[in-house]
Design a protein around this motif. Structure first.
Motif, PDB file in Angstrom:
ATOM      1  N   ARG A 342       1.152  -1.362  -0.045  1.00 16.91           N
ATOM      2  CA  ARG A 342      -0.136  -0.251   0.262  1.00 16.91           C
ATOM      3  C   ARG A 342       0.864   1.468  -0.184  1.00 16.91           C
ATOM      4  N   SER A 343       2.315   1.546   0.810  1.00 15.04           N
ATOM      5  CA  SER A 343       2.988   2.311   0.636  1.00 15.04           C
ATOM      6  C   SER A 343       3.529   2.230  -0.538  1.00 15.04           C
ATOM      7  N   HIS A 344       3.818   0.911  -1.476  1.00 12.69           N
ATOM      8  CA  HIS A 344       4.673   1.905  -2.603  1.00 12.69           C
ATOM      9  C   HIS A 344       3.368   2.031  -4.132  1.00 12.69           C
ATOM     10  N   LEU A 345       2.117   1.816  -3.417  1.00  9.26           N
ATOM     11  CA  LEU A 345       0.994   2.206  -4.131  1.00  9.26           C
ATOM     12  C   LEU A 345       1.015   3.372  -4.391  1.00  9.26           C
ATOM     13  N   LYS A 346       0.631   3.479  -2.778  1.00 12.26           N
ATOM     14  CA  LYS A 346       0.647   5.600  -3.015  1.00 12.26           C
ATOM     15  C   LYS A 346       1.278   6.736  -3.397  1.00 12.26           C
ATOM     16  N   LYS A 347       3.109   5.836  -3.213  1.00 11.86           N
ATOM     17  CA  LYS A 347       3.914   6.460  -3.907  1.00 11.86           C
ATOM     18  C   LYS A 347       4.476   6.505  -5.584  1.00 11.86           C
ATOM     19  N   ILE A 348       3.201   5.469  -6.093  1.00 12.74           N
ATOM     20  CA  ILE A 348       3.334   5.786  -7.486  1.00 12.74           C
ATOM     21  C   ILE A 348       1.939   5.986  -7.519  1.00 12.74           C
ATOM     22  N   LEU A 349       1.137   6.287  -7.002  1.00 13.24           N
ATOM     23  CA  LEU A 349      -0.589   7.165  -7.725  1.00 13.24           C
ATOM     24  C   LEU A 349       0.377   9.365  -7.844  1.00 13.24           C
ATOM     25  N   ALA A 350       1.781   9.090  -6.366  1.00  5.62           N
ATOM     26  CA  ALA A 350       1.540  10.534  -6.387  1.00  5.62           C
ATOM     27  C   ALA A 350       3.171  10.649  -7.996  1.00  5.62           C
ATOM     28  N   LYS A 351       3.658   9.355  -8.114  1.00  4.44           N
ATOM     29  CA  LYS A 351       3.953   9.795  -9.427  1.00  4.44           C
ATOM     30  C   LYS A 351       3.773  10.075 -10.263  1.00  4.44           C
ATOM     31  N   THR A 352       2.587   9.559 -10.693  1.00  4.83           N
ATOM     32  CA  THR A 352       1.526   9.145 -12.335  1.00  4.83           C
ATOM     33  C   THR A 352       0.257   9.981 -11.775  1.00  4.83           C
ATOM     34  N   GLY A 353       0.184  10.844 -11.031  1.00  2.00           N
ATOM     35  CA  GLY A 353      -0.826  11.706 -12.041  1.00  2.00           C
ATOM     36  C   GLY A 353      -1.892  11.084 -11.395  1.00  2.00           C
ATOM     37  N   THR A 354      -2.382  10.297 -11.002  1.00  2.00           N
ATOM     38  CA  THR A 354      -3.728   8.972 -10.484  1.00  2.00           C
ATOM     39  C   THR A 354      -3.953   9.088  -8.967  1.00  2.00           C
ATOM     40  N   ARG A 355      -5.204   9.020  -8.634  1.00  6.19           N
ATOM     41  CA  ARG A 355      -5.684   9.230  -6.905  1.00  6.19           C
ATOM     42  C   ARG A 355      -6.234   8.457  -6.797  1.00  6.19           C
ATOM     43  N   ARG A 356      -6.793   6.788  -7.839  1.00  2.77           N
ATOM     44  CA  ARG A 356      -7.139   5.654  -7.119  1.00  2.77           C
ATOM     45  C   ARG A 356      -6.306   4.460  -7.804  1.00  2.77           C
ATOM     46  N   GLN A 357      -6.070   3.577  -7.513  1.00  2.00           N
ATOM     47  CA  GLN A 357      -5.906   1.954  -7.688  1.00  2.00           C
ATOM     48  C   GLN A 357      -6.045   1.813  -9.558  1.00  2.00           C
TER      49      GLN A 357
END
Length: 375
Positions: A342-357
């Motif tokens: 989940r921590s990695h997912l949060k960073k992925i969302l931030a870097k890709t400019g997305t808000r949800r999985q």
């Protein structure tokens, strides 16, 4: 002489089809005109491309700079251009013997090659380059006569046309090679079929899908479905699209899902491929079939690193998400805790400019890395 000239003209058109035959064309030209040397070259704004030369014009490595200089500053070419394109001239039309001997072009270049007389022409090639054909003799062989000039006048339009045809065929060959290479890099199967569903061409992914699936395959060179109902449906859709390709009104594309036991279905799109040059080749209309296997998607994590500036760990998890794996499945596969995922997912969302999985999955699945296979 007439027979040799006719053979030379025929060879020019053979060379237009097979560019390897341009090698050795200069000696053939020299022989046809009872001369000791010849050159066929292209002059650009700041360079010269030698298409072929006779042996005596091939210089050792240490003299390459001198050769390039005098090819760029060819006195005969400069004077020929001033007189006009496609005008057959001799060296005597361009410069007097006395002026020739005083020139550096003669002193540093022609004299070393034992070239004293020339007949030839400059001509347009259909692009920003000037074609040059020069045929040469030594001093003792004597001047080129009007008969030689007339023979060059016969040869010149054929030479010009053969070079233009060769360039167009080379461009078409490059376009075809680029198209096939692009098809093979797609992460989607592409087939070209005719009216009987015989496969005319298949890219690499299509061949792999047809080899590894029981629901769709090849029988006697024809695309077939394992299910009779689907096979009949495919035949109808191909026929409809072939009618459209032939000029009849119809829908531009049809789609078909192919169920598989305990697996996600294959999806197909059938679209018309209009014939090109059919009046000459007799090629009938064809259909394009695109095949997508959702289980074959191979998104590489290193590409996601480059695309979205992800770390290797983040990219691996992002690739797993795009392949439809849950967070729990990803955690188990990587031997890490769910909280870490989940921590990695949060960073992925931030870097890709997305808000949800779901958004990041859609972004990656729809990005270029999901479509193009590196090789």
């Amino acid at each position: 002489m007439e027979a040799r000239l006719s053979d030379l003209i025929g060879h020019l058109y053979d060379a237009a089809v097979d560019e390897r035959l341009w090698i050795g064309i200069a000696p053939r030209i020299a022989s046809t005109f009872d001369s000791t040397s010849a050159v066929l070259k292209m002059h650009g704004s700041d360079d010269v491309e030698l298409l072929d030369t006779t042996e005596n014009l091939v210089v050792p490595p240490g003299a390459q700079s001198l050769a390039k200089h005098w090819h760029r500053n060819d006195l005969w070419v400069e004077r020929s251009i001033a007189l006009g394109m496609s005008r057959v001239i001799t060296s005597d039309d361009l410069v007097s013997p006395a002026e020739t001997k005083r020139s550096g072009f003669y002193q540093d270049w022609l004299r070393q090659l034992e070239i004293h007389h020339m007949v030839g022409a400059v001509f347009r090639t259909g692009r920003d380059r000037t074609g040059v054909v020069g045929i040469h003799r030594p001093r003792e062989a004597g001047y080129y006569a009007d008969a030689d000039r007339r023979k060059v006048e016969i040869l010149l339009p054929h030479l010009q046309r053969a070079l233009q045809l060769g360039r167009r065929l080379a461009e078409a060959s490059l376009a075809q090679a680029s198209s096939f290479d692009a098809l093979d890099r797609l992460d989607i199967g592409v087939l070209v079929v005719n009216r009987s569903r015989r496969i005319v061409h298949a890219n690499v992914i299509a061949e792999s899908i047809l080899r590894t699936n029981l629901t769709i395959g090849v029988l006697n060179g024809r695309l077939v479905m394992g299910n009779h109902t689907l096979n009949r449906r495919l035949a109808i859709l191909v026929q409809d699209n072939l009618d459209t390709a032939g000029g009849n009104p119809g829908r531009p594309m049809a789609v078909l899902a192919v169920p598989r036991d305990e697996r996600m279905p294959l999806t197909l799109a059938i679209t018309p491929l209009r014939p090109i040059g059919s009046r000459l080749t007799g090629q009938p209309p064809l259909a394009l079939i695109f095949i997508r296997d959702p289980e074959r998607s191979t998104i590489l994590s290193n590409q996601l690193c480059d695309l979205f500036d992800l770390t290797p760990a983040e990219a691996a998890i992002a690739a797993d998400l795009a392949h439809g794996r849950s967070l729990a499945q990803i955690a188990a596969a990587h031997g890490i805790g769910l909280a870490t995922v989940r921590s990695h997912l949060k960073k992925i969302l931030a870097k890709t400019g997305t808000r949800r999985q779901a958004e990041v999955v859609a972004l990656i699945a729809g990005s270029i890395v999901a479509i193009v296979n590196p090789r």
